[in-house]
Write a protein that holds these residues in place. Structure first.
Motif, short mmCIF file in Angstrom:
data_model
loop_
_atom_site.label_atom_id
_atom_site.label_comp_id
_atom_site.label_asym_id
_atom_site.label_seq_id
_atom_site.Cartn_x
_atom_site.Cartn_y
_atom_site.Cartn_z
N GLY A 7 0.83 -1.20 0.00
CA GLY A 7 0.00 0.00 0.00
C GLY A 7 0.86 1.25 0.00
N ALA A 8 1.94 1.21 0.77
CA ALA A 8 2.83 2.37 0.86
C ALA A 8 3.50 2.65 -0.49
CB ALA A 8 3.89 2.13 1.93
N ILE A 9 3.96 1.59 -1.14
CA ILE A 9 4.64 1.79 -2.43
C ILE A 9 3.67 2.35 -3.46
CG2 ILE A 9 5.65 0.52 -4.37
CD1 ILE A 9 7.11 -1.22 -2.27
N LEU A 10 2.44 1.83 -3.46
CA LEU A 10 1.44 2.35 -4.40
C LEU A 10 1.08 3.80 -4.10
CD1 LEU A 10 -0.77 -0.82 -4.74
CD2 LEU A 10 0.49 0.30 -6.59
N ALA A 11 1.28 4.19 -2.83
CA ALA A 11 0.99 5.57 -2.45
C ALA A 11 2.20 6.47 -2.70
CB ALA A 11 0.57 5.64 -0.98
N GLY A 12 3.26 5.92 -3.24
CA GLY A 12 4.41 6.76 -3.59
C GLY A 12 5.49 6.81 -2.53
N CYS A 13 5.40 5.97 -1.53
CA CYS A 13 6.46 5.94 -0.52
C CYS A 13 7.67 5.21 -1.11
CB CYS A 13 5.98 5.21 0.74
SG CYS A 13 7.29 4.97 1.97
N ARG A 14 8.83 5.83 -0.99
CA ARG A 14 10.05 5.22 -1.52
C ARG A 14 11.13 5.11 -0.45
NH1 ARG A 14 6.85 4.06 -4.50
NH2 ARG A 14 6.73 4.18 -6.77
N TYR A 15 10.81 5.48 0.78
CA TYR A 15 11.82 5.46 1.84
C TYR A 15 11.26 4.77 3.08
CZ TYR A 15 14.47 8.35 -1.20
OH TYR A 15 15.16 8.79 -2.29
N PHE A 16 12.02 3.80 3.57
CA PHE A 16 11.63 3.09 4.80
C PHE A 16 12.84 3.00 5.70
CE2 PHE A 16 10.93 -0.26 7.72
CZ PHE A 16 9.55 -0.38 7.89
N PHE A 17 12.66 3.45 6.92
CA PHE A 17 13.72 3.35 7.93
C PHE A 17 13.13 2.63 9.13
CE2 PHE A 17 14.24 7.31 5.52
CZ PHE A 17 15.47 7.07 4.93
N PRO B 230 -7.14 -11.99 1.52
CA PRO B 230 -6.98 -11.46 0.15
C PRO B 230 -6.98 -9.94 0.18
CG PRO B 230 -8.75 -13.08 0.27
CD PRO B 230 -8.38 -12.74 1.67
N VAL B 231 -6.10 -9.35 -0.59
CA VAL B 231 -6.04 -7.89 -0.69
C VAL B 231 -6.15 -7.49 -2.16
CG1 VAL B 231 -4.57 -5.86 -0.36
CG2 VAL B 231 -4.67 -7.63 1.41
N GLU B 232 -7.05 -6.56 -2.41
CA GLU B 232 -7.14 -5.95 -3.74
C GLU B 232 -6.37 -4.65 -3.69
OE1 GLU B 232 -11.13 -5.19 -5.29
OE2 GLU B 232 -11.67 -7.15 -4.44
N PHE B 233 -5.45 -4.49 -4.59
CA PHE B 233 -4.61 -3.29 -4.51
C PHE B 233 -5.29 -2.10 -5.16
CE2 PHE B 233 -1.61 -6.79 -4.15
CZ PHE B 233 -1.10 -6.47 -2.91
N PRO B 234 -5.14 -0.95 -4.53
CA PRO B 234 -5.72 0.26 -5.11
C PRO B 234 -4.87 0.72 -6.30
CG PRO B 234 -4.46 0.82 -3.15
CD PRO B 234 -4.43 -0.69 -3.27
N GLU B 235 -5.42 1.63 -7.06
CA GLU B 235 -4.65 2.26 -8.13
C GLU B 235 -3.45 2.98 -7.53
OE1 GLU B 235 -5.27 2.69 -11.70
OE2 GLU B 235 -6.30 0.84 -11.13
N ALA B 236 -2.35 2.96 -8.24
CA ALA B 236 -1.18 3.71 -7.78
C ALA B 236 -1.51 5.20 -7.77
CB ALA B 236 0.00 3.45 -8.69
N ARG B 237 -1.06 5.88 -6.73
CA ARG B 237 -1.25 7.33 -6.68
C ARG B 237 -0.44 7.99 -7.78
NH1 ARG B 237 -4.24 5.60 -3.12
NH2 ARG B 237 -4.52 6.48 -1.03
N PRO B 238 -0.93 9.09 -8.31
CA PRO B 238 -0.06 9.87 -9.19
C PRO B 238 1.10 10.40 -8.36
CG PRO B 238 -2.06 11.09 -8.66
CD PRO B 238 -2.22 9.72 -8.07
N ALA B 239 2.09 10.98 -9.01
CA ALA B 239 3.26 11.48 -8.28
C ALA B 239 2.81 12.34 -7.11
CB ALA B 239 4.14 12.27 -9.22
N PRO B 240 3.45 12.16 -5.94
CA PRO B 240 3.04 12.93 -4.76
C PRO B 240 3.16 14.43 -5.01
CG PRO B 240 4.63 11.22 -4.17
CD PRO B 240 4.57 11.27 -5.68
#
Lengths: 349, 476
Positions: free
Chosen positions: A15-25, A178-188
Motif C-alpha cells: 500500500g505504501a509503495i502504491l501511495a508513492g512511498c520510496r523510503y523506509f527506515f 486477500p487484498v485488492e490493490f488500489p490504483e497507484a497514486r499519481p506522483a506525490p
C-alpha cells in the motif's frame, strides 16, 4: 479481479509503495518485523531506499530527515519501539512534517509479550511525545485496510503536514487475507517548503523551536486550527446492523471483527445489537457515535486494553447512554462466545 | 582574524532577520566563542566551492541551535543528538545536496553517541563538523563527555573525577578505528594559524562529499570562555595547555585517494516502476468446485495442527489461497510465540461465502490433526457435528468424540511411499477436499503454484494431493 493473499504486515508495504512511498527506515521488532522485511525486499526494486537504522530513535529521525527532504517516508514498530519513537513524533508534529508510522501493537507494559493488544491507544491518541500535538490515528481491521489505510495515511500526512499513525495489532499484522490493490497514486504533491539542496529551496527552514513564548503560542494556535480542520473533515467510522439496535457494541481493530460475529450471533438469538467501529481514533468520530448513542439504551466498549478508548466513548456520549467496559489484555483476544456470555447476556436477563 | 574578513560571504546572511528582537546584526554567541568563526569558515568554503544552493545544514541542539539565523543554506533543526540520522536520510533522498551535520560535544558524543558512530560506520556521504569545547554551553555549563579530568562544571563542582564520571572521550581516535569513514581530522581555533588549518580541513571535508568519497568528520577545538568561566584571553591559554594536550591535533584517517570520486547516485523521488513488488496479484477466474459441497461442509472454520516442521501452516495457507481463487472470503492466522519455534504449531483458516467477522477459530468445524498432542488438545473443541481428519500413521488412538465425523488417513505412510514423508500435509489437504468437495482440484493446483517456493517439489505435492483426494472420496 486482481487479488493477493498476503499478511497484513506485507499489505502495509505494498500500500505504501502504491501511495508513492520510496523510503523506509526501521528497526526489527516482533510482531512488526515483516513490514521491514517486505520494505527491504521491495523498496530497492522501485528505486527507493531501505535502511535498518541503529535504533528506533534513529529510525524515526531518518523519517524526519526524509520528510524534510520532501519524500514520502515511513517506519514501523511495536509498543516498546513506538515509546522510543515518541520523541521524533513530537518533533515531526512541531515541525509540521508528514510521515507515516505503523504501530503493530503487542502486549505490555514493558517488554510484555508479542501477542495482540491494544494498550498503545492512549500513547498514540493522547500524545506519547511531549507538547501540544495530535497525530492522525487510523485503525485497520483487515489486511485490505492495512493496505488501504496505509495509502490513505500518506495522503493525509501530506495534506495536513502531520505525522499519521496506523494503529494495528499483532493479529491483523500476522493474519493473511486477500487484498485488492488500489490504483497507484499519481506522483506525490510538490512540497515547496521542503529542504532539497536546490536554489529554490535554499531559503527553507524546518524547525520546531521558537523561543519567544507569544510566537510559540501562535504556532500552537496554528496547529489547533489545523487539527480543527482535520476533525471537521477526516473522521471515519463503520457501523454494522445498527438499525433498530437497543444495544451498541463499540470496538476497533481486530476486536471489531470479533464484535461483528457477536452481533450476528446475538441477533440470531433475538437481541437487537449493533456495532460501531471507529476507523479514525483521532479524530474520534464523536458526532456519529453521539447520534447513535441517543437511540440505544446501552453501550458496551470492548478493547484489548484495561480501558483506554472507553474514556473517549464516555466523553462523547455523556449521559445519553450507559457505557460499560469489557477488556482483555496481556495478549488475549476475546472470543465471540465470551462477548455473548459476559458482555451481552447479563444485560438481557 | 576578524580584520581579514572585510565582506561577509554570500552564504552568510547580511542581516539576521530570523533573529527575534531588534538586533539583526550581531550573533547570539558570547564574546570569545568559536561558533561564529566556524560559521564564517563554512560559509566562505561554500562560496568558494560554489555549493551554497546545494548545502543543507543540520542545526543541532546546543548553542548552535540557531545557526540558521546566520547561514544562508537550506536549514533543518533537529532533536538532540540525532543530526547524523537526519543527515543520513536527507542525503539518501537528495544525493546532490551537500549535507552538513554540525554538532557539539554533548550532542555528538553523549546523547547522540550511537547515531554518529553508526552514520560513520555506514560511511554516509555527509560532512560532520564537531565542535568540541569540553562543556555544555547552552544549558549552563555542565559536564561534557569531553570535559577534562579535574574540570569544574555545573555538574562536577569538585572537578571531573575518573571514578565517578569516566575519562574524556576522544571521538576522532574512536571513529578512526572504523572502516566506514573516509576522512577524520582534529583542528583548533586557538590561533590564526590553527584557524587556517581548520579552514583547509573544512574545505577538504566538503570537497570529499562533493566527489562522493564518503564520510568526513572534522573535530574543532573551540573556546567557550563563558562556560569555562574565564576571560577570552585566558581561555586560549587553557586550550593550549590543557585541551590540546589531551586532544591532539592532526589527521586520524584520510583514505580519500582509495575511494575515488563518483557521480551522484541516481535517485527518483517517484517512479512508476513497481518491479515485482506490486505485479504479483493473481487475476482471478473463480475456480468453483465441480459440485457444491454438502451444507454441513460449507463455510468451514478450520484448525490445522501438528508439530512444527510438518507443514501445517503451509497446508492452511494452500487451502486459503485455493479458497480465494475459488471466489470465497478467506482468512489465515498462524499460532505465534514459542509454540511456533519448536513444539506444536497450528493455524486457523476461515473459508466463507460471506464476509468473515471474527477470524479466530475457537471451536473449529474442521480439525486437521497431524500429531497426537494436537488431537488431544483440540479434539474437545470441535463443534458438534464437525469433522476431524487425522494422520493415523502417527496417531495411534481413535477419536473420543462420537458426535463428530472422523476420518483416519495414513498420510505419512502414503507420503513415504511417494518418496518424501514431508508431503503428508498435502495428503491431508487432498483428503479434506476429497471428502467435502469444498474446493476444486484445479483451484488447489493453482494455489500450489503460488505458495510453493521450491518448484521442484510441486510434482510431489500434486501426487500427494491426488492420493489424498482418493482417500477423502473413499470416505464419503
Amino acid at each position: 479481479m486482481a487479488r493477493q493473499l498476503i499478511k497484513g504486515n506485507e499489505a502495509v508495504v505494498k500500500g505504501a509503495i502504491l501511495a508513492g512511498c520510496r523510503y523506509f527506515f526501521g528497526y526489527p521488532i516482533t510482531p512488526a518485523s515483516e513490514i521491514a522485511h517486505a520494505a527491504a525486499l521491495y523498496m530497492p526494486e522501485v528505486g527507493g531506499t531501505f535502511i535498518q537504522a541503529e535504533s528506533e530513535i534513529a529510525a524515526i529521525q531518518m523519517v524526519y530527515g526524509a520528510a524534510c527532504a520532501g519524500a514520502r517516508v515511513m517506519t514501523a514498530s511495536s509498543g516498546p519501539g513506538i515509546s522510543l519513537k515518541c520523541e521524533g513524533i513530537s518533533y515531526m508534529a512541531g515541525a509540521e512534517l508528514p510521515g507515516v508510522i505503523i504501530d503493530v501493537m503487542r502486549g505490555g507494559p514493558g517488554l510484555g509479550n508479542i501477542a495482540p493488544d491494544q494498550g498503545d491507544y492512549n500513547q498514540i491518541v493522547k500524545g506519547g511525545g511531549h507538547g501540544n500535538y495530535h497525530v492522525i490515528a487510523l485503525a485497520p481491521n483487515s489486511c485490505q485496510e492495512m493496505c488501504d489505510l496505509t495509502a490513505l495515511a500518506f495522503d493525509l500526512a501530506d495534506k495536513y503536514r502531520n505525522p499519521v499513525v496506523v494503529l494495528s495489532d499483532a493479529f491483523i499484522g500476522q493474519m493473511m487475507e486477500p487484498v485488492e490493490f488500489p490504483e497507484a497514486r499519481p506522483a506525490p504533491p510538490e512540497k515547496p517548503w521542503r529542504v532539497g539542496g536546490t536554489r529554490e529551496t535554499r531559503n527553507n527552514l524546518v524547525t520546531s523551536i521558537e523561543m519567544v513564548p507569544e510566537e510559540q503560542e501562535e504556532h500552537v494556535r496554528h496547529l489547533i486550527r489545523k487539527y480543527d480542520e482535520v476533525e471537521e473533515n477526516e473522521t471515519r467510522h463503520e457501523t454494522y446492523k445498527v438499525d433498530g439496535a437497543d444495544t451498541l457494541l463499540v470496538g476497533y481493530g481486530v476486536v471489531s471483527r470479533v464484535l461483528q460475529s457477536a452481533v450476528d450471533q446475538a441477533r440470531e438469538q433475538g437481541m437487537n445489537v449493533g456495532l460501531f467501529r471507529p476507523i479514525t481514533l483521532w479524530p474520534f468520530p464523536k458526532e456519529e457515535l453521539r447520534a447513535l448513542a441517543r437511540k440505544v439504551n446501552r453501550i458496551h466498549v470492548v478493547e484489548m486494553s484495561f480501558g483506554q478508548m472507553v474514556d473517549d466513548v464516555r466523553l462523547t456520549v455523556g449521559s445519553d447512554a450507559k457505557v460499560d467496559f469489557y477488556g482483555r489484555y496481556g495478549g488475549v483476544v476475546p472470543s465471540v462466545e465470551e462477548i455473548l456470555d459476559n458482555v451481552l447476556a447479563p444485560t438481557e436477563v | 582574524m576578524a580584520s581579514k574578513i572585510l565582506k561577509k560571504p554570500d552564504s552568510f546572511f547580511e542581516s539576521f532577520s530570523r533573529r527575534s528582537g531588534p538586533d539583526k546584526v550581531s550573533t547570539h554567541y558570547c564574546p570569545g566563542c568559536g561558533h561564529g568563526v566556524l560559521h564564517k569558515l563554512i560559509a566562505e568554503a561554500a562560496d568558494d566551492l560554489g555549493i551554497q544552493d546545494r548545502c543543507v545544514f543540520i542545526n543541532p541542539v546546543g548553542c548552535s541551535v540557531f545557526a540558521y539565523f546566520y547561514l544562508d543554506f537550506g536549514n533543518i533543526q533537529v532533536a538532540h543528538g540525532r543530526a547524523p540520522a537526519v543527515a543520513t536520510a536527507v542525503k539518501r533522498v537528495h544525493p546532490h545536496a551537500i549535507v552538513i551535520s554540525y554538532q557539539g560535544d554533548g550532542d555528538l558524543a553523549a546523547i547522540g553517541g550511537n547515531n554518529i558512530l553508526q552514520a560513520a560506520n555506514r560511511g554516509e556521504n555527509i560532512t560532520v563538523f564537531f565542535v568540541n569545547n569540553a562543556i555544555y554551553g547552552m544549558t549552563g555549563g555542565q559536564l561534557a563527555p569531553t570535559s577534562l579530568i579535574g574540570q569544574r562544571t555545573a555538574t562536577t563542582p569538585r572537578g571531573r573525577s575518573a571514578e565517578n564520571d569516566g575519562y574524556p572521550m576522544r571521538v576522532c581516535e574512536l571513529l578512526a578505528t572504523l572502516e566506514g569513514p573516509t576522512y577524520i581530522e582534529r583542528t583548533s581555533l586557538r590561533t590564526p594559524k590553527l584557524t587556517q588549518k581548520t579552514r583547509k580541513a573544512i574545505r577538504k571535508a566538503l570537497q570529499y562529499q562533493m566527489e562522493n568519497r564518503g564520510f568526513s568528520l572534522v573535530e574543532i577545538l573551540s573556546p567557550c570562555p563563558t562556560g569555562w568561566k574565564v576571560d577570552p584571553v585566558k581561555s586560549l591559554d587553557w586550550m593550549e595547555q590543557q585541551l590540546e594536550a589531551y586532544f591532539q591535533l592532526g589527521v586520524f584517517k584520510d583514505v580519500g585517494d582509495e575511494r575515488p570520486a563518483k557521480a551522484d547516485p541516481e535517485r527518483d523521488l517517484w517512479s512508476a516502476n513497481y518491479g515485482t513488488a506490486i505485479d504479483l496479484p493473481t487475476d482471478l477466474d473463480a475456480k468453483l468446485p465441480e459440485a457444491s459441497p454438502a451444507p454441513k461442509y460449507r463455510n468451514p472454520s478450520l484448525k490445522i495442527a501438528g508439530f512444527g516442521g510438518q507443514g501445517v501452516l503451509l497446508l492452511g495457507y494452500t487451502l486459503a489461497e485455493a479458497g480465494m481463487l475459488s471466489g470465497y472470503h478467506v482468512t489465515w492466522i498462524p499460532s505465534y510465540g514459542p509454540e511456533m519455534r519448536g513444539g506444536t504449531a497450528n493455524c486457523q483458516v476461515g473459508i466463507s461465502e460471506e464476509r468473515i467477522g471474527s477470524p479466530i477459530v475457537s471451536n473449529p468445524s474442521v480439525l486437521i490433526a497431524t500429531n497426537l498432542p494436537s488431537m488431544d488438545r483440540f479434539e474437545p473443541e470441535i463443534r458438534e457435528g464437525g469433522l476431524l481428519l487425522y494422520d493415523r500413521s502417527l496417531i495411534d488412538r481413535k477419536p473420543n468424540r462420537t458426535d463428530i465425523e472422523s476420518i483416519a488417513i495414513p498420510a505419512t505412510s502414503v507420503a513415504d511411499e511417494l518418496g518424501n514423508s514431508r508431503a503428508a500435509n498435502m495428503v491431508m489437504l487432498g483428503a479434506y477436499i476429497g471428502k467435502t468437495g469444498l474446493l476444486s482440484r484445479e483451484s488447489v493446483m493453482e494455489a500450489l503454484d503460488l505458495v510453493i517456493k521450491r518448484k521442484n517439489l510441486i510434482d510431489l505435492n500434486i501426487k500427494a494431493i491426488d492420493k489424498g483426494i482418493e482417500y477423502g472420496r473413499g470416505a464419503r
